[in-house]
Motif scaffolding. Structure first.
Motif, short mmCIF file in Angstrom:
data_model
loop_
_atom_site.label_atom_id
_atom_site.label_comp_id
_atom_site.label_asym_id
_atom_site.label_seq_id
_atom_site.Cartn_x
_atom_site.Cartn_y
_atom_site.Cartn_z
N TYR A 150 0.83 -1.22 0.00
CA TYR A 150 0.00 0.00 0.00
C TYR A 150 0.86 1.27 0.00
N ARG A 151 2.09 1.19 0.56
CA ARG A 151 2.95 2.38 0.57
C ARG A 151 3.32 2.80 -0.85
N LEU A 167 1.68 1.92 -3.59
CA LEU A 167 0.45 2.37 -4.27
C LEU A 167 0.10 3.79 -3.88
N SER A 168 0.32 4.13 -2.61
CA SER A 168 0.07 5.51 -2.16
C SER A 168 1.03 6.47 -2.83
#
Length: 305
Positions: free
Chosen positions: A123-124, A126-127
């Motif tokens: 998710y990091r 993707l963020s």
């Protein structure tokens, strides 16, 4: 035995970051007088003419399996489309803005890896992709308000070269880089020659696709071919001597170098909003590189113990 030579690899990548924006600057200079098809034919014909003698003298081989040749054709089509879209965008956009927008490519590549190739992407990262896209929108916004749809062309370049990189990954280990580029140059010239013939048979005046350059334009056209070929080879060779995680941050040097050439040659500088967007894109990209490097080192630990 570890054959990595990171200092040499980084030096070669710096060379790429100097040559590529300079070649784009020359394309921008010629874009107002030389038709796109002519620019592309010269660019790829010179690539073939420069590399074919090297292949012959060094006794490299051209043999490719049917699968590799098919992928090489696809890769070449993507290369021609990407270079063409960048050349057209440079007719409308400042050099630094066009290159900064195109640098959304690493984020697109990451997303393709996640959603097309089912690679693990946390998710990091993707963020960071989301932040990078936001930064790119800040660069696009002032350009779009001035020139309209052509401001989106560097996004086409980014998607195109993300696909180009995915195809290259499939064949890089099986083909010598110089032979690959020589064959690609010949294929590109064939494709562009067919496009030229199609325009002629379709009734488009040949004069609109070809002009006789003056002496200065001849030198500039030759420079585009030499710089484009040299830049791509420097990038390929840099990956031979250093891992991509080491070299990826260096590629962002292209943006300040493009800003320098844009100001030196065209007196262009990004406005305040675009400058903020460029910085956000660079920082988001560097964070993605950091996460890729960290995850790679964690994955290697069990094999090193």
């Amino acid at each position: 035995m570890n054959n990595d030579r990171p200092v040499l690899g980084i030096s070669l990548m710096i060379g790429f970051c100097l040559l590529a924006p300079l070649g784009d600057s020359i394309a921008k200079l010629l874009g107002s007088t030389i038709p796109l098809l002519q620019l592309l034919i010269v660019r790829f014909a010179l690539q073939a003419l420069i590399l074919l003698p090297i292949v012959i003298v060094t006794t490299r081989h051209f043999h490719m399996s049917r699968r590799i040749f098919s992928l090489t054709v696809i890769r070449t089509v993507l290369h021609v489309v990407g270079v063409g879209a960048m050349f057209v965008s440079l007719k409308y956009l400042p050099l630094a803005d066009a290159i900064a927008i195109a640098f959304v490519m690493p984020f697109i590549l990451l997303l393709l890896g996640r959603f097309v190739l089912n690679e693990t992407v946390g998710y990091r990262r993707l963020s960071a992709c989301a932040v990078g896209f936001f930064g790119t929108l800040l660069v696009i916004q002032p350009s779009f308000s001035e020139v309209g749809a052509p401001a989106l062309l560097p996004l086409v370049v980014a998607v195109d070269f993300a696909l180009f990189m995915l195809v290259t990954r499939q064949i890089a280990k099986d083909v010598d880089p110089i032979s690959l580029q020589a064959v690609s140059g010949m294929i590109a010239v064939g494709i562009l020659a067919l496009a030229y013939a199609a325009f002629a048979l379709g009734g488009t005046p040949i004069s609109s696709q070809f002009v006789y350059p003056n002496a200065t334009e001849i030198y500039l056209l030759l420079s585009i071919g030499v710089l484009g070929t040299g830049a791509h080879l420097l990038m390929t060779w840099s990956l031979k001597f250093a891992p991509s995680a080491t070299l990826a941050p260096m590629q962002y040097l292209e943006i300040p170098v493009a800003t320098f050439f844009g100001f030196l040659i065209f007196k262009d500088l990004p406005n305040g909003l675009a400058a903020v967007g460029i910085m956000i894109t660079i920082l988001a990209g560097l964070y993605v590189v950091y996460r890729e490097h960290k995850d790679s080192r964690l994955a290697q630990k069990p094999t090193q113990s």
